[in-house]
Write a protein that holds these residues in place. Structure first.
Motif, PDB file in Angstrom:
ATOM      1  N   ARG A  33      48.344  80.224  69.215  1.00 45.05           N
ATOM      2  CA  ARG A  33      49.457  80.083  68.278  1.00 45.05           C
ATOM      3  C   ARG A  33      49.022  79.379  66.987  1.00 45.05           C
ATOM      4  O   ARG A  33      49.556  79.650  65.914  1.00 45.05           O
ATOM      5  CB  ARG A  33      50.620  79.342  68.939  1.00 45.05           C
ATOM      6  CG  ARG A  33      51.250  80.136  70.081  1.00 45.05           C
ATOM      7  CD  ARG A  33      52.436  79.426  70.711  1.00 45.05           C
ATOM      8  NE  ARG A  33      53.626  79.490  69.872  1.00 45.05           N
ATOM      9  CZ  ARG A  33      54.429  80.546  69.784  1.00 45.05           C
ATOM     10  NH1 ARG A  33      54.173  81.659  70.459  1.00 45.05           N
ATOM     11  NH2 ARG A  33      55.506  80.508  69.008  1.00 45.05           N
ATOM     12  N   THR A  72      53.330  80.726  63.340  1.00 42.38           N
ATOM     13  CA  THR A  72      52.902  79.359  63.670  1.00 42.38           C
ATOM     14  C   THR A  72      51.470  79.057  63.238  1.00 42.38           C
ATOM     15  O   THR A  72      51.068  77.888  63.233  1.00 42.38           O
ATOM     16  CB  THR A  72      52.999  79.103  65.189  1.00 42.38           C
ATOM     17  OG1 THR A  72      52.221  80.096  65.887  1.00 42.38           O
ATOM     18  CG2 THR A  72      54.438  79.166  65.667  1.00 42.38           C
ATOM     19  N   LYS A 124      56.598  75.957  67.830  1.00 42.55           N
ATOM     20  CA  LYS A 124      57.583  76.916  67.328  1.00 42.55           C
ATOM     21  C   LYS A 124      57.375  77.261  65.861  1.00 42.55           C
ATOM     22  O   LYS A 124      57.702  78.363  65.428  1.00 42.55           O
ATOM     23  CB  LYS A 124      59.010  76.358  67.484  1.00 42.55           C
ATOM     24  CG  LYS A 124      59.521  76.292  68.912  1.00 42.55           C
ATOM     25  CD  LYS A 124      60.943  75.761  68.925  1.00 42.55           C
ATOM     26  CE  LYS A 124      61.935  76.794  68.447  1.00 42.55           C
ATOM     27  NZ  LYS A 124      62.527  76.560  67.143  1.00 42.55           N
ATOM     28  N   LYS A 125      56.863  76.300  65.084  1.00 40.66           N
ATOM     29  CA  LYS A 125      56.760  76.487  63.641  1.00 40.66           C
ATOM     30  C   LYS A 125      55.419  75.946  63.146  1.00 40.66           C
ATOM     31  O   LYS A 125      54.778  75.125  63.809  1.00 40.66           O
ATOM     32  CB  LYS A 125      57.898  75.747  62.923  1.00 40.66           C
ATOM     33  CG  LYS A 125      59.297  76.180  63.353  1.00 40.66           C
ATOM     34  CD  LYS A 125      60.373  75.358  62.628  1.00 40.66           C
ATOM     35  CE  LYS A 125      61.765  75.726  63.112  1.00 40.66           C
ATOM     36  NZ  LYS A 125      62.827  74.945  62.421  1.00 40.66           N
ATOM     37  N   ASN A 126      55.009  76.389  61.969  1.00 35.90           N
ATOM     38  CA  ASN A 126      53.793  75.897  61.350  1.00 35.90           C
ATOM     39  C   ASN A 126      53.919  74.400  61.052  1.00 35.90           C
ATOM     40  O   ASN A 126      54.948  73.937  60.573  1.00 35.90           O
ATOM     41  CB  ASN A 126      53.539  76.670  60.047  1.00 35.90           C
ATOM     42  CG  ASN A 126      52.364  76.126  59.273  1.00 35.90           C
ATOM     43  OD1 ASN A 126      52.476  75.123  58.583  1.00 35.90           O
ATOM     44  ND2 ASN A 126      51.227  76.773  59.393  1.00 35.90           N
ATOM     45  N   TYR A 155      60.144  71.631  65.690  1.00 35.22           N
ATOM     46  CA  TYR A 155      58.900  72.328  65.400  1.00 35.22           C
ATOM     47  C   TYR A 155      58.038  72.496  66.660  1.00 35.22           C
ATOM     48  O   TYR A 155      57.367  73.503  66.819  1.00 35.22           O
ATOM     49  CB  TYR A 155      58.094  71.537  64.366  1.00 35.22           C
ATOM     50  CG  TYR A 155      58.601  71.637  62.956  1.00 35.22           C
ATOM     51  CD1 TYR A 155      57.835  72.226  61.958  1.00 35.22           C
ATOM     52  CD2 TYR A 155      59.853  71.129  62.604  1.00 35.22           C
ATOM     53  CE1 TYR A 155      58.280  72.314  60.651  1.00 35.22           C
ATOM     54  CE2 TYR A 155      60.324  71.204  61.298  1.00 35.22           C
ATOM     55  CZ  TYR A 155      59.534  71.801  60.332  1.00 35.22           C
ATOM     56  OH  TYR A 155      60.004  71.893  59.043  1.00 35.22           O
TER      57      TYR A 155
END
Length: 269
Positions: free
Chosen positions: A22, A29, A106-108, A227
């Motif tokens: 990921r 991500t 879940k997120k960068n 995140y």
């Protein structure tokens, strides 16, 4: 960090591989900057085929020796956690963001590197350490700088030899800190919110970057805000979300599909 012993496929190898996938390959991500390395610290017991798998994903493999202390009545899952301290001496890096293997990204999170740099520039200090308090997301979210033991699952730090030596010297002095929580207890003592014995400051990282105990009862309220979610598969934790369990499972299947260059169709249900 991966310390799995033996040749068998294990949860932590799968968790680690999914996190690396990921960070390096999943579009929503993955790291967007070109000055960030993804490193997996591995101990001497990790099988070579696991190292090859992580290397093929693009991770840099850094071999380290285990740090073990003779502490009675500890959770066996945590017996190698003191080895995390090795990264505090990796002065070839300006900033390290440590991630536990059992995280669902879940997120960068590239912005965390900027956060560390901005705080250093603002305070005029060369050192930086940030972590979230060890507590459920609902409590942390409503009290962003809640004092107490930190959670060592996500940490942002500036490596420094003097710092590393301090921690290695203090680690065996288990009468000083809560040894039940291993390195987490040690770091909470060293980066204390109350006495500052070592002239070190602790930045209270936004709990969205380490959402702990995101159970079904608070899922709808916080899932879209966070995140990174800190959760394992299976029955090792009581307060967990079924949807997050499914997310973690699917992230492992995505990694397997990518590594094998073919879609693997396995349903969580």
């Amino acid at each position: 960090m991966l310390t799995s012993e033996g040749e068998q496929v294990d949860n932590y190898y799968m968790y680690t591989s999914a996190v690396v996938y990921r960070l390096l390959h999943k579009e929503e991500t993955r790291i967007k900057r070109n000055d960030i390395d993804v490193i997996v610290m591995v101990t001497e017991d990790v099988a070579d085929w696991k190292l090859r798998g992580l290397h093929n994903l693009g991770a840099i493999i850094k071999r380290v020796n285990k740090i073990t202390l003779d502490i009675k009545n500890i959770n066996e899952r945590w017996r190698n956690c003191y080895t995390k301290l090795r990264m505090f001496g990796m002065t070839e890096y300006d900033t390290i963001i440590y991630l536990d293997a059992d995280l669902y990204i879940k997120k960068n999170v590239d912005e965390l590197f900027d956060l560390a740099n901005d705080i250093r520039n603002t305070t005029g200090r060369n050192d930086f350490f940030g972590a979230v308090t060890d507590s459920p997301i609902k409590i942390n979210y409503n009290n962003r700088e809640r004092k107490g033991m930190l959670n060592a699952g996500i940490m942002i730090l500036t490596p420094e030899i003097a710092l590393y030596n301090d921690l290695i010297e203090l680690a065996p002095k288990i009468e000083l800190y809560d040894k039940r929580f291993m390195e987490q207890g040690l770091l909470s003592y060293y980066y204390s919110d109350t006495n500052n014995l070592f002239n070190r400051t602790r930045y209270h990282l936004d709990p969205r970057y380490n959402a702990q105990w995101l159970s079904d009862s608070v899922f709808n309220e916080y899932y879209d805000k966070v995140y990174i979610i800190h959760q394992k598969l299976g029955n090792t934790e009581h307060a967990k979300s079924k949807q997050v369990q499914k997310d973690i499972f699917n992230s492992i299947v995505e990694w397997m599909s990518f590594a094998n260059n073919e879609k693997i169709d396995i349903s969580y249900d």
